[in-house]
Design a protein around this motif. Structure first.
Motif, short mmCIF file in Angstrom:
data_model
loop_
_atom_site.label_atom_id
_atom_site.label_comp_id
_atom_site.label_asym_id
_atom_site.label_seq_id
_atom_site.Cartn_x
_atom_site.Cartn_y
_atom_site.Cartn_z
N UNK A 103 0.76 -1.32 0.06
CA UNK A 103 -0.07 0.01 0.09
C UNK A 103 0.86 1.18 -0.04
N UNK A 104 0.68 2.10 -1.02
CA UNK A 104 1.39 3.57 -1.09
C UNK A 104 0.60 4.66 -0.43
N UNK A 105 1.13 5.26 0.57
CA UNK A 105 0.20 6.25 1.01
C UNK A 105 -0.22 7.32 0.05
N UNK A 106 -1.41 8.01 0.34
CA UNK A 106 -1.80 9.08 -0.73
C UNK A 106 -1.06 10.25 -0.11
N UNK A 107 -1.09 10.48 1.27
CA UNK A 107 -0.48 11.32 1.91
C UNK A 107 0.59 10.88 2.79
N UNK A 108 1.64 11.37 3.30
CA UNK A 108 2.83 11.01 3.95
C UNK A 108 3.60 10.00 3.33
N UNK A 109 4.73 9.33 3.97
CA UNK A 109 5.76 8.47 3.28
C UNK A 109 5.69 7.27 4.01
N UNK A 110 4.82 6.70 4.80
CA UNK A 110 5.02 5.24 5.14
C UNK A 110 3.93 4.52 4.50
N UNK A 111 4.75 3.46 3.69
CA UNK A 111 3.88 2.52 3.02
C UNK A 111 3.57 1.47 4.05
N UNK A 112 2.66 0.77 3.59
CA UNK A 112 2.30 -0.57 4.35
C UNK A 112 2.37 -1.72 3.42
N UNK A 113 3.20 -2.89 4.16
CA UNK A 113 2.86 -4.18 3.74
C UNK A 113 2.29 -4.96 4.56
N UNK A 114 0.87 -5.30 3.96
CA UNK A 114 -0.01 -5.86 4.68
C UNK A 114 -0.10 -7.41 4.31
N UNK A 115 0.12 -8.06 5.35
CA UNK A 115 -0.22 -9.85 5.11
C UNK A 115 -1.09 -10.41 5.83
N UNK A 116 -1.91 -11.17 5.54
CA UNK A 116 -2.82 -11.89 6.13
C UNK A 116 -2.60 -13.47 6.19
N UNK A 117 -2.61 -14.09 7.54
CA UNK A 117 -2.26 -15.22 7.62
C UNK A 117 -3.21 -16.05 8.24
N UNK A 118 -3.20 -17.18 8.20
CA UNK A 118 -4.42 -18.14 8.93
C UNK A 118 -4.42 -17.85 10.28
#
Length: 163
Positions: A103-118
């Motif tokens: 996920x690229x932020x629309x505002x700011x500089x902090x990207x998020x790498x979101x992972x979903x696990x069982x």
């Protein structure tokens, strides 16, 4: 595609989810906070907006979410995004893996790498695997030198999906 997140009490966010049955809204319960997550249309009054750079798998209402929050310099954005687009994809073959969103932020500089696990154990098994070590050998948590695109320390936030 756009992603929107907002924080609030579980009861408030659950009521908001019920108010918008036409939209997939995921509730993520953390140790001390709850987040609502949706893709597509913004239904939140105070949303943090992101754009999906890369994705794999399907989000589900059950599981364990790990968000790696990574501050990235403005000039480093293309390099950071390309790194994830070119990734080997080893995470997708990990037992218990369900989905990933860059996920690229629309505002700011902090990207998020979101992972979903069982479950938590699936994430811990991935984190302790040789595939993880290989994927992070040059710029992971154990690296002494951080890549030039990093604008500050990364941090993890962890949640459980709730219905």
């Amino acid at each position: 595609m756009s992603v929107y997140m907002t924080s609030g009490t579980y009861d408030y966010l659950a009521a908001l989810k019920e108010k918008h049955p036409e939209q997939s809204v995921y509730l993520l319960q953390g140790e001390d906070n709850t987040i609502a997550y949706t893709e597509g249309k913004n239904i939140f009054d105070e949303a943090r907006a992101y754009e999906i750079v890369d994705q794999e798998g399907t989000l589900q209402n059950e599981g364990y979410v790990v968000m790696n929050n990574i501050p990235v310099t403005d000039e480093g954005r293309p390099l950071f995004e390309d790194r994830f687009k070119q990734r080997a994809g080893a995470i997708e073959d990990s037992p218990g893996f369900q989905s990933i969103r860059i996920l690229r932020p629309v505002q700011g500089n902090t990207y998020i790498v979101l992972t979903l696990w069982q479950n938590v154990q699936s994430f811990e098994d991935w984190k302790n695997s040789q595939a993880f070590q290989k994927a992070h050998q040059n710029n992971g948590p154990q690296s002494k030198e951080k890549p030039s695109y990093v604008a500050g320390p990364a941090y993890l936030t962890k949640y459980h999906m709730t219905e």
